[in-house]
Scaffold this active site. Structure first.
Site, PDB file in Angstrom:
ATOM      1  N   SER A 158       0.827  -1.192   0.000  1.00 22.29           N
ATOM      2  CA  SER A 158       0.000   0.000   0.000  1.00 22.29           C
ATOM      3  C   SER A 158       0.872   1.257   0.000  1.00 22.29           C
ATOM      4  CB  SER A 158      -0.896  -0.011   1.241  1.00 22.29           C
ATOM      5  OG  SER A 158      -1.733   1.104   1.266  1.00 22.29           O
ATOM      6  N   GLY A 159       0.608   2.167  -0.960  1.00 27.53           N
ATOM      7  CA  GLY A 159       1.376   3.402  -1.047  1.00 27.53           C
ATOM      8  C   GLY A 159       2.575   3.322  -1.975  1.00 27.53           C
ATOM      9  N   THR A 163      -1.652   2.477  -8.277  1.00 22.70           N
ATOM     10  CA  THR A 163      -2.764   3.182  -8.930  1.00 22.70           C
ATOM     11  C   THR A 163      -2.249   4.223  -9.915  1.00 22.70           C
ATOM     12  OG1 THR A 163      -4.170   2.834  -6.995  1.00 22.70           O
ATOM     13  CG2 THR A 163      -4.829   4.552  -8.527  1.00 22.70           C
ATOM     14  N   ASN A 213      -1.108   3.736   4.600  1.00 22.90           N
ATOM     15  CA  ASN A 213      -1.557   4.537   3.459  1.00 22.90           C
ATOM     16  C   ASN A 213      -2.925   5.129   3.779  1.00 22.90           C
ATOM     17  OD1 ASN A 213      -2.136   5.634   0.975  1.00 22.90           O
ATOM     18  ND2 ASN A 213      -2.047   3.724  -0.172  1.00 22.90           N
ATOM     19  N   SER A 216      -5.735   3.448   0.830  1.00 18.96           N
ATOM     20  CA  SER A 216      -5.333   2.097   0.440  1.00 18.96           C
ATOM     21  C   SER A 216      -6.488   1.342  -0.201  1.00 18.96           C
ATOM     22  CB  SER A 216      -4.844   1.336   1.673  1.00 18.96           C
ATOM     23  OG  SER A 216      -4.573  -0.008   1.360  1.00 18.96           O
ATOM     24  N   SER A 217      -6.239   0.751  -1.369  1.00 19.36           N
ATOM     25  CA  SER A 217      -7.243  -0.108  -2.012  1.00 19.36           C
ATOM     26  C   SER A 217      -7.345  -1.396  -1.212  1.00 19.36           C
ATOM     27  CB  SER A 217      -6.834  -0.434  -3.458  1.00 19.36           C
ATOM     28  OG  SER A 217      -6.805   0.718  -4.249  1.00 19.36           O
ATOM     29  N   GLY A 447       0.072  -6.403  -2.379  1.00 19.48           N
ATOM     30  CA  GLY A 447       1.374  -6.992  -2.129  1.00 19.48           C
ATOM     31  C   GLY A 447       1.373  -7.852  -0.876  1.00 19.48           C
ATOM     32  N   GLU A 449       1.815  -9.149   2.767  1.00 17.51           N
ATOM     33  CA  GLU A 449       1.596  -8.408   4.018  1.00 17.51           C
ATOM     34  C   GLU A 449       2.098  -9.207   5.217  1.00 17.51           C
ATOM     35  OE1 GLU A 449      -2.229  -5.576   2.844  1.00 17.51           O
ATOM     36  OE2 GLU A 449      -2.481  -7.104   4.401  1.00 17.51           O
TER      37      GLU A 449
END
Length: 730
Positions: A158-159, A163, A213, A216-217, A447, A449
């Site tokens: 995330s981050g 995107t 993030n 975050s998606s 990704g 985790e």
């Protein structure tokens, strides 16, 4: 390595730098033992077999492709990435893999003059430096030349910039499509605009603030851009994977629920929220106030609401549908405020009647008390026996689980409804024709985790990454073999870290972890403690399940999986709750996606047209079934979706982009080496480098050899090979 050569030393754990520079001052035992001058001026002896010393590249060397480095190893890849990042060269190749480091600032490298540099160029071509446009060009050319699908697989935490990378790829494909087809002129730009217009809506329903993030998606997605033979775009389609549904009912400080709930509270009209919710502040709403983080610095939730509703208008969502959707979301917030108490007989009763009445009004499907506090069961009915129906009263905790299950089911269905609306807007005029055309797939996947506390969601995400890592390494292995054949170099079998045993541990029947979870969900009186104990008992002697004592856990408190990216400890809800002070949803509940038939019937009969539409098919299916399903597995559905995705990826030409987050502060020019190295390992780049090193350890570009030695060769050689570097080297 020789005396005087620079080298890298592995630093002790806990250091800010994972490697420190050194200089070899003595070589012993035929090169197996080295004496190294350390940065502090002292000397120390190292054994090469322990991988404590690595060959370093000449000081100041910098390569656009890691494979062009003289020495290819972990510290060399890390240092090359760092040196390039600090001068705003955020893209670097590892063979045909693109490493993209998030600069956390705008760079002037995405305009049309930059795009033109990559037209008709191969990845790694002379004069075309590493760039996301090169990957877009490679994918587009494959579709155009072969009429076959391609997939650009983007991964990263995330981050890390996945995107933004997707947006740049879409922009390049728009420009590229229009550059060769008059028919395409304006179409992909329009499509890209349409997708970008839909982003606020998808982000509102699918994104949330996490520890790492602020946006975050919390789902994975594959966007397919379909192209006609002329190169003109025909339409697009989005498929989503594993929305983190438990976030709708359970969040931990300092994270937030999905953005749309805060936007609703900030700016939705009272007519959509209803009288009761309109009187409440966000701090009084249970689905929001489980975390102290209500407002986000730099984020205006009222402005977010305006962008979300504007996106709905752009997608053709009618005013009535918007009102129904917002009313439905308001109902979920109200339902989350419904609390329970327990009488002396351990039977639950509702203690927040005002919130319940307001939720019933918004849902429009009648009174909810009976289904929230009890369920009907039947027995008999076979062999001429009379069927009898009886009622089971819930305890307080069971009633809360039912309430949360309903909220999750409705929210997940609403998210799917939003995705369906987006697809209807971007698919083109003829869906059947569009879906049959070749495409460029843009896969934006979560990704690997590994947090302090990990649960069911992390297991699913990491399982997906295990499967994708296996696919990734097989593709790298295949590309290496093709390179050897192309170069006329003898191919030798290369060993690489096969994670198939870990994948089997997670999914293989009958005792894979996800299979055991399904089995426990169907076993009377089973708990997540019995689930964890079963895992440790069944797989304790295997090589991919570590002893729980390594993380100071008991066997009933969790389990530790040895993933390709490192060991991850997964914890029960009791451990998480004790650590955070917040209630955590148990594993068995997270994996159970089943609603009782009574709930399906009640929701399908709602006066809210969207809610009725969402649950009518499931209710009709349950009514027709001879026996109502008692269990629907979230894990099994995710495994099936993931396997379908991999079938699709195997049928496409795959390209890989590994997105890297260089620091936690999201600051420009800041590079945290330990954090970046972890991501390089988790994304599979380090393992890919090892495979490449084993197969083809020295990779000097033809152009470099030609430029250095051509003028030293005789005229006869130059005349024979002309100006072709490859022919000269041959």
């Amino acid at each position: 390595m020789r005396v005087g050569d620079p080298c890298w030393l592995r630093a002790p754990k806990g250091q800010t730098e994972p490697f420190s520079p050194g200089k070899i001052v003595n070589v012993q035992q035929g090169g197996d033992r080295l004496t190294v001058l350390k940065p502090d001026g002292t000397e120390a002896a190292f054994d090469l077999k322990n991988a404590d010393v690595f060959a370093a590249n000449p000081t100041g060397s910098n390569a656009p492709d890691h494979c062009a480095l003289l020495h290819l190893n972990e510290p060399s890849v890390l240092e090359n990435t760092r040196q390039r990042f600090l001068v705003d060269d955020i893209y670097t190749y590892t063979g045909k893999i693109l490493i993209a480091v998030n600069p956390f600032k705008t760079l002037p490298i995405y305009e049309e003059d930059y795009m033109a540099k990559y037209k008709e160029k191969d990845v790694g071509a002379k004069g075309a430096m590493p760039h996301v446009f090169a990957m877009g060009e490679a994918a587009f050319k494959h579709v155009k030349r072969h009429g076959a699908p391609t997939a650009i697989i983007m991964s990263g935490e995330s981050g890390s910039g996945k995107t933004e990378t997707t947006k740049y790829l879409m922009r390049y494909l728009a420009w590229r499509s229009e550059s060769i087809s008059q028919k395409a002129e304006g179409k992909l730009t329009t499509l890209a605009d349409a997708i970008l217009k839909s982003n606020p809506l998808l982000e509102a329903f699918g994104n949330a603030k996490t520890v790492r993030n602020n946006n975050s998606s919390r789902f994975g997605k594959m966007m397919r851009l379909h192209f006609e033979k002329s190169g003109a775009v025909a339409g697009a389609f989005i498929k989503t994977y594993l929305l983190e549904k438990s976030r709708a009912v359970a969040i931990t400080d300092p994270e937030r629920n999905y953005h749309v709930f805060y936007q609703l509270m900030a700016s939705a009209p009272d007519e959509h929220k209803g009288a009761h919710l309109s009187k409440l502040k966000p701090e009084q709403v249970h689905m929001i106030n489980q975390s102290k983080c209500i407002a986000l610095t730099g984020t205006d939730d009222a402005d977010g609401y305006a962008k979300t509703t504007e996106a709905m208008k752009a997608l053709g969502v009618s005013a009535d549908e918007q009102a129904q959707l917002l009313s439905l979301l308001s109902a979920l917030l109200l339902l989350g405020n419904v609390s329970f108490e327990q009488d002396d007989n351990d039977k639950a009763f509702i203690s927040a009647s005002e919130a319940l009445a307001a939720a019933e009004e918004r849902l429009g499907c009648g009174l909810l008390t009976q289904n929230l506090t009890s369920k009907k069961m039947s027995r008999g009915g076979k062999g001429g026996q009379r069927n009898s129906v009886y009622t089971i009263e819930y305890s307080k905790s069971q009633a809360e689980m039912v309430r949360d299950a309903v909220i999750k089911a409705i929210y997940t269905s609403a998210f799917d409804w939003v995705v369906t609306k987006v697809n209807a807007f971007i698919c083109g005029t003829d869906y059947e024709k569009t879906s049959s055309l070749p495409y460029v797939g843009l896969l934006d996947i979560f990704g690997f985790e590994n947090f302090k506390l990990n649960s069911f969601e992390q297991l699913c995400i990491n399982f997906a990454n295990e499967k994708l890592q296996q696919f990734f390494l097989l593709q790298v292995f295949k590309a290496e073999e093709e390179l050897h054949v192309k170069e006329g170099v003898p191919w030798k079998e290369v060993e690489f870290q096969d994670n198939a045993p870990c994948i089997d541990l997670l999914e293989k029947p009958p005792n894979g972890i996800l299979r055991l979870l399904d089995s426990q969900c169907k076993t009377p009186n089973a708990t997540e403690a019995t689930f964890c104990k079963e895992i440790n008992t069944t797989h304790g002697k295997g090589g991919f399940l570590a002893p729980t004592r390594l993380k100071r856990l008991r066997d009933e408190e969790g389990f530790i999986v040895r993933h390709y990216a490192g060991d991850v400890a997964y914890h029960t809800s009791a451990v998480v709750s004790a650590s955070t002070g917040h209630a955590e949803v148990p594993w068995l509940e997270k994996n159970n996606d089943t609603l009782q038939e009574e709930w399906l019937g009640q929701l399908a009969g709602s006066s809210n047209a969207i809610l009725a539409e969402l649950f009518r098919p499931a209710h009709e299916a349950a009514t027709k079934a001879k026996k109502t399903a008692s269990f629907s597995s979230v894990g099994k559905r995710f495994v099936n979706d993931l396997n379908s995705l991999l079938v699709e990826l195997r049928s496409a030409k795959a390209f890989f982009i590994r997105c890297i987050k260089p620091n936690m502060e999201q600051a420009a020019k800041s590079f945290t080496p330990t954090m970046v190295l972890d991501q390089l390992r988790c994304s599979g780049v380090v393992e890919a480098v090892r495979v490449m090193q084993e197969a083809f350890p020295t990779r000097i570009p033809f152009e470099d050899i030609h430029g250095r030695y051509a003028k030293l060769m005789g005229e006869e050689v130059v005349r024979e090979c002309g100006d072709d570097p490859a022919a000269f080297c041959e």
